[in-house]
Design a protein around this motif. Sequence first.
Motif, PDB file in Angstrom:
ATOM      1  N   VAL A 195     121.968 109.953 -68.647  1.00  0.00           N
ATOM      2  CA  VAL A 195     120.690 110.126 -67.957  1.00  0.00           C
ATOM      3  C   VAL A 195     120.535 109.059 -66.873  1.00  0.00           C
ATOM      4  CG1 VAL A 195     119.592 111.114 -70.008  1.00  0.00           C
ATOM      5  CG2 VAL A 195     119.436 108.648 -69.593  1.00  0.00           C
ATOM      6  N   ARG A 196     119.569 109.299 -65.986  1.00  0.00           N
ATOM      7  CA  ARG A 196     119.192 108.270 -65.009  1.00  0.00           C
ATOM      8  C   ARG A 196     117.677 108.130 -65.033  1.00  0.00           C
ATOM      9  NH1 ARG A 196     118.684 110.242 -58.811  1.00  0.00           N
ATOM     10  NH2 ARG A 196     117.755 112.285 -59.157  1.00  0.00           N
ATOM     11  N   LYS A 197     117.177 106.951 -64.690  1.00  0.00           N
ATOM     12  CA  LYS A 197     115.739 106.680 -64.704  1.00  0.00           C
ATOM     13  C   LYS A 197     115.138 107.187 -63.402  1.00  0.00           C
ATOM     14  CE  LYS A 197     112.651 104.094 -67.154  1.00  0.00           C
ATOM     15  NZ  LYS A 197     111.414 104.221 -66.443  1.00  0.00           N
ATOM     16  N   VAL A 198     114.127 108.041 -63.508  1.00  0.00           N
ATOM     17  CA  VAL A 198     113.393 108.558 -62.348  1.00  0.00           C
ATOM     18  C   VAL A 198     111.914 108.374 -62.644  1.00  0.00           C
ATOM     19  CG1 VAL A 198     112.896 110.545 -60.895  1.00  0.00           C
ATOM     20  CG2 VAL A 198     115.188 110.258 -61.843  1.00  0.00           C
ATOM     21  N   GLY A 199     111.316 107.348 -62.057  1.00  0.00           N
ATOM     22  CA  GLY A 199     109.923 107.042 -62.356  1.00  0.00           C
ATOM     23  C   GLY A 199     109.795 106.612 -63.804  1.00  0.00           C
ATOM     24  N   ALA A 200     108.897 107.284 -64.521  1.00  0.00           N
ATOM     25  CA  ALA A 200     108.692 106.954 -65.929  1.00  0.00           C
ATOM     26  C   ALA A 200     109.540 107.815 -66.849  1.00  0.00           C
ATOM     27  CB  ALA A 200     107.208 107.111 -66.283  1.00  0.00           C
ATOM     28  N   GLU A 201     110.353 108.694 -66.274  1.00  0.00           N
ATOM     29  CA  GLU A 201     111.128 109.632 -67.079  1.00  0.00           C
ATOM     30  C   GLU A 201     112.627 109.373 -66.943  1.00  0.00           C
ATOM     31  OE1 GLU A 201     109.595 113.210 -65.257  1.00  0.00           O
ATOM     32  OE2 GLU A 201     108.302 113.594 -66.998  1.00  0.00           O
ATOM     33  N   TYR A 202     113.382 110.009 -67.826  1.00  0.00           N
ATOM     34  CA  TYR A 202     114.834 109.948 -67.784  1.00  0.00           C
ATOM     35  C   TYR A 202     115.356 111.350 -67.484  1.00  0.00           C
ATOM     36  CZ  TYR A 202     114.372 105.345 -69.895  1.00  0.00           C
ATOM     37  OH  TYR A 202     114.046 104.035 -70.139  1.00  0.00           O
ATOM     38  N   GLN A 203     116.108 111.473 -66.406  1.00  0.00           N
ATOM     39  CA  GLN A 203     116.602 112.779 -65.959  1.00  0.00           C
ATOM     40  C   GLN A 203     118.047 112.970 -66.431  1.00  0.00           C
ATOM     41  OE1 GLN A 203     117.660 113.764 -61.674  1.00  0.00           O
ATOM     42  NE2 GLN A 203     115.591 114.650 -61.779  1.00  0.00           N
ATOM     43  N   ILE A 204     118.304 114.150 -66.997  1.00  0.00           N
ATOM     44  CA  ILE A 204     119.631 114.408 -67.576  1.00  0.00           C
ATOM     45  C   ILE A 204     120.679 114.626 -66.487  1.00  0.00           C
ATOM     46  CG2 ILE A 204     120.977 115.918 -69.087  1.00  0.00           C
ATOM     47  CD1 ILE A 204     118.316 116.753 -70.396  1.00  0.00           C
TER      48      ILE A 204
ATOM     49  N   LYS B 201     122.584 103.965 -63.349  1.00  0.00           N
ATOM     50  CA  LYS B 201     121.880 103.864 -62.070  1.00  0.00           C
ATOM     51  C   LYS B 201     122.576 104.781 -61.068  1.00  0.00           C
ATOM     52  CE  LYS B 201     120.229  99.118 -62.719  1.00  0.00           C
ATOM     53  NZ  LYS B 201     120.246  97.717 -62.190  1.00  0.00           N
ATOM     54  N   ILE B 202     121.911 105.873 -60.728  1.00  0.00           N
ATOM     55  CA  ILE B 202     122.504 106.879 -59.843  1.00  0.00           C
ATOM     56  C   ILE B 202     121.482 107.257 -58.786  1.00  0.00           C
ATOM     57  CG2 ILE B 202     123.504 109.199 -59.724  1.00  0.00           C
ATOM     58  CD1 ILE B 202     124.252 108.910 -62.683  1.00  0.00           C
ATOM     59  N   SER B 203     121.868 107.150 -57.521  1.00  0.00           N
ATOM     60  CA  SER B 203     120.957 107.478 -56.428  1.00  0.00           C
ATOM     61  C   SER B 203     120.791 108.993 -56.299  1.00  0.00           C
ATOM     62  CB  SER B 203     121.485 106.909 -55.104  1.00  0.00           C
ATOM     63  OG  SER B 203     122.672 107.606 -54.725  1.00  0.00           O
ATOM     64  N   ASP B 204     119.761 109.401 -55.551  1.00  0.00           N
ATOM     65  CA  ASP B 204     119.541 110.832 -55.321  1.00  0.00           C
ATOM     66  C   ASP B 204     120.744 111.469 -54.645  1.00  0.00           C
ATOM     67  OD1 ASP B 204     117.027 110.823 -56.454  1.00  0.00           O
ATOM     68  OD2 ASP B 204     116.008 110.362 -54.580  1.00  0.00           O
ATOM     69  N   ASP B 205     121.329 110.748 -53.680  1.00  0.00           N
ATOM     70  CA  ASP B 205     122.466 111.305 -52.935  1.00  0.00           C
ATOM     71  C   ASP B 205     123.686 111.512 -53.833  1.00  0.00           C
ATOM     72  OD1 ASP B 205     121.007 111.354 -50.609  1.00  0.00           O
ATOM     73  OD2 ASP B 205     121.749 109.427 -49.887  1.00  0.00           O
ATOM     74  N   GLU B 206     123.842 110.653 -54.825  1.00  0.00           N
ATOM     75  CA  GLU B 206     125.010 110.731 -55.698  1.00  0.00           C
ATOM     76  C   GLU B 206     124.779 111.614 -56.924  1.00  0.00           C
ATOM     77  OE1 GLU B 206     127.487 108.926 -53.383  1.00  0.00           O
ATOM     78  OE2 GLU B 206     128.146 109.140 -55.455  1.00  0.00           O
ATOM     79  N   ALA B 207     123.519 111.960 -57.179  1.00  0.00           N
ATOM     80  CA  ALA B 207     123.181 112.642 -58.436  1.00  0.00           C
ATOM     81  C   ALA B 207     123.934 113.946 -58.627  1.00  0.00           C
ATOM     82  CB  ALA B 207     121.672 112.888 -58.509  1.00  0.00           C
ATOM     83  N   ILE B 208     123.958 114.802 -57.590  1.00  0.00           N
ATOM     84  CA  ILE B 208     124.606 116.109 -57.753  1.00  0.00           C
ATOM     85  C   ILE B 208     126.106 115.946 -57.983  1.00  0.00           C
ATOM     86  CG2 ILE B 208     124.922 116.458 -55.265  1.00  0.00           C
ATOM     87  CD1 ILE B 208     124.291 119.134 -57.974  1.00  0.00           C
ATOM     88  N   LYS B 209     126.718 114.912 -57.378  1.00  0.00           N
ATOM     89  CA  LYS B 209     128.134 114.655 -57.619  1.00  0.00           C
ATOM     90  C   LYS B 209     128.372 114.308 -59.087  1.00  0.00           C
ATOM     91  CE  LYS B 209     130.712 112.266 -54.921  1.00  0.00           C
ATOM     92  NZ  LYS B 209     131.251 111.130 -54.156  1.00  0.00           N
ATOM     93  N   TYR B 210     127.501 113.461 -59.650  1.00  0.00           N
ATOM     94  CA  TYR B 210     127.646 113.080 -61.050  1.00  0.00           C
ATOM     95  C   TYR B 210     127.435 114.274 -61.969  1.00  0.00           C
ATOM     96  CZ  TYR B 210     128.030 108.007 -60.466  1.00  0.00           C
ATOM     97  OH  TYR B 210     128.481 106.751 -60.169  1.00  0.00           O
ATOM     98  N   VAL B 211     126.423 115.087 -61.661  1.00  0.00           N
ATOM     99  CA  VAL B 211     126.152 116.269 -62.483  1.00  0.00           C
ATOM    100  C   VAL B 211     127.375 117.172 -62.501  1.00  0.00           C
ATOM    101  CG1 VAL B 211     124.800 118.395 -62.659  1.00  0.00           C
ATOM    102  CG2 VAL B 211     123.661 116.229 -62.182  1.00  0.00           C
TER     103      VAL B 211
END
Length: 299
Positions: free
Chosen positions: A87-96, A120-130
């Motif tokens: 997961v990564r932290k997005v605001g108060a939540e954890y995004q899978i 720690k994963i940026s928005d730009d890198e998120a889809i690559k990680y997924v």
Amino acid sequence: MGKINLNAMKQARKEQEIETPVPEALEQAYANVWGKDKETVQYIELNHIVPFADQRGRTQPFKISEEKVSQIKLSASDIGIVTPLIVRKVGAEYQIISGHHRYIAAKELEMLTVPCVVRKISDDEAIKYVTECNIQRSRLLPTEYAEIYARYMEMRNDIDMTAQEIADKFAISKKSLYRYIKILDLTDDLKKMIDEDKLHTDTAEIFCGFSADEQDAVYEFVQQTGKKVNRTMAKAMERITQEQEVTSYEDFLPVLEQPKKPVKNKLYSGFAEKYSVNYSEEEWDNLVSELLTKHFENR
């Protein structure tokens, strides 16, 4: 016999879970030993975890398999979720990032917490990680590949990759990359047919130029005739749409009567005799291309 109070039983189960912490030995076994980087595993409450969505609100490109969720539940009901979610932290939540099936299984089992590795994963890198966390599944559906390739193409400037480099990353040709992306321009019915192997993937390049009504006629054609449409048939259908207005699947029936040129390739001729089929040279080419593509994608 008295009436069973299911709500009371459910509440008692939740209270028991709250009062019974995760065994210290198990928690210690997880801590600092997950993966090659020895990442720390945290137990995070399910109500603080959300499925992946990119900046445009689009969800992860992989379809949820009810069968896989059921398989996870069989073991998780006894020993809990063993493999941590990424997961990564997005605001108060954890995004899978990885673990949507485990997440759904835990929710259906009414678990309160699940083991997670927080990265720690940026928005730009998120889809690559997924993509990279999930691409190792044994076999993806064509529409899933299409979503992945399309998103990589959208952000290719941000990640400094050319179309050819993206194709090389997934061990496919640039031509195949573009053909897969064309699947996303089809109606939902035709997308489903491609996933069900009722249409060849390379027909998307042709059918994406059809109107919605013409695509509906293609869908009805397959439903009524039971024929799998290959590229040769799709090209014949395309010629029909150019010559007349298509109002019914019956307008496409002449493609079943298309004359076939004799096959000159000796290898193809041998296969035709061995398997008692009557394919054209182009149909053999398309079949070989499709089988080779699947072979190298699944390596």
